[in-house]
Write a protein that holds these residues in place. Structure first.
Motif, PDB file in Angstrom:
ATOM      1  N   GLY A 164     -30.581 -62.640 102.188  1.00 54.01           N
ATOM      2  CA  GLY A 164     -30.649 -61.884 103.312  1.00 54.01           C
ATOM      3  C   GLY A 164     -31.913 -61.222 103.595  1.00 54.01           C
ATOM      4  N   ILE A 165     -32.305 -60.693 102.113  1.00 49.86           N
ATOM      5  CA  ILE A 165     -33.446 -59.935 102.370  1.00 49.86           C
ATOM      6  C   ILE A 165     -34.873 -60.976 102.878  1.00 49.86           C
ATOM      7  N   PHE A 166     -34.766 -61.996 102.292  1.00 48.79           N
ATOM      8  CA  PHE A 166     -35.869 -63.137 102.611  1.00 48.79           C
ATOM      9  C   PHE A 166     -35.867 -63.563 103.974  1.00 48.79           C
ATOM     10  N   ILE A 167     -34.695 -63.691 104.591  1.00 48.09           N
ATOM     11  CA  ILE A 167     -34.192 -64.100 105.785  1.00 48.09           C
ATOM     12  C   ILE A 167     -34.673 -62.945 106.916  1.00 48.09           C
ATOM     13  N   SER A 168     -34.274 -61.698 106.709  1.00 49.44           N
ATOM     14  CA  SER A 168     -34.509 -60.660 107.387  1.00 49.44           C
ATOM     15  C   SER A 168     -35.615 -59.616 107.316  1.00 49.44           C
ATOM     16  N   GLY A 169     -36.074 -59.817 106.387  1.00 49.93           N
ATOM     17  CA  GLY A 169     -37.201 -59.032 105.873  1.00 49.93           C
ATOM     18  C   GLY A 169     -37.171 -57.699 105.665  1.00 49.93           C
ATOM     19  N   ARG A 170     -35.750 -57.231 105.504  1.00 51.52           N
ATOM     20  CA  ARG A 170     -35.601 -55.888 104.992  1.00 51.52           C
ATOM     21  C   ARG A 170     -34.211 -55.860 104.564  1.00 51.52           C
ATOM     22  N   GLY A 171     -33.788 -54.839 103.631  1.00 50.74           N
ATOM     23  CA  GLY A 171     -32.224 -54.761 103.040  1.00 50.74           C
ATOM     24  C   GLY A 171     -32.636 -54.123 101.785  1.00 50.74           C
TER      25      GLY A 171
END
Lengths: 334, 334
Positions: free
Chosen positions: B180-187
């Motif tokens: 999810g971090i790779f996909i959304s750029g944050r988290g």
């Protein structure tokens, strides 16, 4: 990890007695190891041992200054650094149960290096754990759980270890927090483990053992505490207990540190069984330990009788009345 | 943290497709960012994109090699180090979702330094979180929960974000794992947070927001998984969701990685409400997302109908049939 005794107990200027529970626990269970307490102006806690300075502690033979406090987040206040550096300069090691790593504070790292002293961070695990497997291990296990944090789970576990041994059982206390580690010399601070490995750490703490051997696992937090329930659940699953004791503080109005309501003892029993049966279908409650420190003896006895009648389980204050009845119950059941 | 695109997807020689779910998730949601996959001999996973070497990836413009795999414990196999060093020598950055810190491997640290390249460890949080408070925040929240790990919680959350936006809601996906971090750029990778701060990290991920704004929080693990339930519970408490969607894989026989039985969807709904109401008494289930990848379309439809009838909730496969019905339910209820 080998922390040299005896200890100088440093409690800084904490705001209440509960915040010094690490130090108080060490004094209660290992008073002979504590040469005195070091308090800063404004300190609201008292361990009931001599107030000593660092020089006097040295004269009394102290080898290690123990930072025996808990605070939300486990951070080291800046104005404590000076005392820590003084202790190192006086030739003492320093051991801390805070989340902050002592050597991450440059002045402390330099002072330790300059004096050739050791720094211990008992709350920071030095082992790489595996993830939990959930596979049933041999040996018997008991865990203490709570209606809240800071209600006597460690005390109860230590009292159970002592009483089980007195009643002829083969039992070992398994420390899961800094105080327990200071008292028993081993264990893992599970709240400091990376979240993926909580249950794996619990499995490591309490390995496969003789079928009649009891591990008495120190519980952490509460399934009903919004800050820490994840730790509680992972520890419960990894410990896969056969038996548990519910710990409770009857005068508490809200969960420690947050504005949440306390669960009932019955809710804790039901939730612990519902969750615990995932890794041990035989899990059962064997007693209730009530911290009646805030009550006089008559009120304490009335409180215990009321809970015992409501729950149909041995109910006691471990500090005031011991845990013999709970251990008798354990012997009868297993 | 700014990971440069496009990516070369490295999946090593993982033993099955599920082990490459990080890489597969990135390809599914951000295919344009992926120039190809790099697989080692014996690899049992396939992302369905071109197999390329490091040189070819460079010619295609790759800026970062993404180590897009999960494995129990998140350890970096020794025989992958060579490929990572080659990528750095070819001028790529390297980003990893493993627990092992790339710079802790001396050859990798040296190669990064030698080539002036960056190393990213998206699974290792770089923030100091507070402990969770449990206090209700403004804004609406939905979390995905599961009968097991790896059943589609991230996919479902991403599909819900997209569909909510299409249906006119103000919604943001909140990443709690490396993919999810790779996909959304944050988290934040919550399974890598120190256990004491799980719910605090979840509170940080999903801060107070506009009363009509939806955070769609990516769930982790399962309340019924003996390895990871503590993470699941802490994330649930910190997210304090108003709504949740249960994710399920109907052909799974035992919990991923351990010999434990799967819970029923009903058990997951009941346990999530029982635990979740601690921080949000209004929590309710708004739908069921079934991963029917292993079934043909007729079997998939039959499976969804059966579950929908049994539970009385919108039931869909987000990949196959979208999540429009679940979002309609959300709009009707809130």
């Amino acid at each position: 990890m080998q922390i040299e005794k005896p200890y100088l107990m440093f409690i800084g200027d904490v705001a209440d007695q509960l915040a010094a529970k690490t130090a108080a626990g060490i004094v209660d269970w290992r008073r002979d190891w504590c040469v005195g307490q070091l308090r800063l102006p404004g300190c609201k806690a008292d361990l009931g041992i001599d107030d000593v300075g660092i020089a006097e502690a040295g004269r009394r033979g102290a080898k290690t200054m123990v930072i025996g406090v808990v605070n939300a987040g486990g951070v080291l206040p800046e104005h404590w650094i000076r005392s820590i550096v003084e202790a190192l300069d006086a030739g003492l090691d320093v051991a801390s149960g805070l989340h902050t790593r002592l050597e991450d504070v440059p002045q402390i790292a330099e002072a330790a290096s300059r004096n050739g002293r050791q720094l211990f961070n008992v709350r920071i695990p030095s082992i790489n754990f595996a993830t939990g497997k959930g596979t049933k291990r041999t040996g018997l296990r008991l865990i203490t759980v709570g209606t809240d944090c800071s209600v006597g789970k460690k005390y109860t576990a230590l009292a159970l270890e002592r009483e089980m041994r007195e009643q002829g059982l083969d039992a070992d206390f398994r420390a899961t927090g800094q105080t327990g580690i200071f008292i028993s010399g081993r264990g893992v601070a599970v709240d400091a483990v990376v979240a993926d490995f909580i249950s794996g750490a619990a499995e490591w703490i309490s390995p496969a053992a003789d079928p009649s051997h009891w591990d008495v696992v120190e519980g952490q937090g509460s399934l009903f505490h919004p800050s820490f329930a994840g730790v509680t659940l992972g520890l419960l699953h990894g410990s896969q207990p056969d038996a548990f004791v519910v710990c409770h503080e009857p005068t508490r109005k809200t969960m420690r540190g947050v504005p949440a309501a306390l669960p009932t003892i019955r809710q804790v029993i039901d939730a612990t069984i519902a969750s615990g049966r995932l890794t041990n279908p035989r899990i059962q409650c064997v007693g209730i330990a009530v911290n009646t420190q805030a009550l006089d003896e008559a009120a304490a006895r009335a409180c215990l009788e009321e809970i015992a009648a409501a729950e149909g389980l041995p109910t006691t204050d471990p500090v005031r009345f011991g845990v013999a009845e709970i251990v008798k119950r354990v012997k009868a059941l297993f």
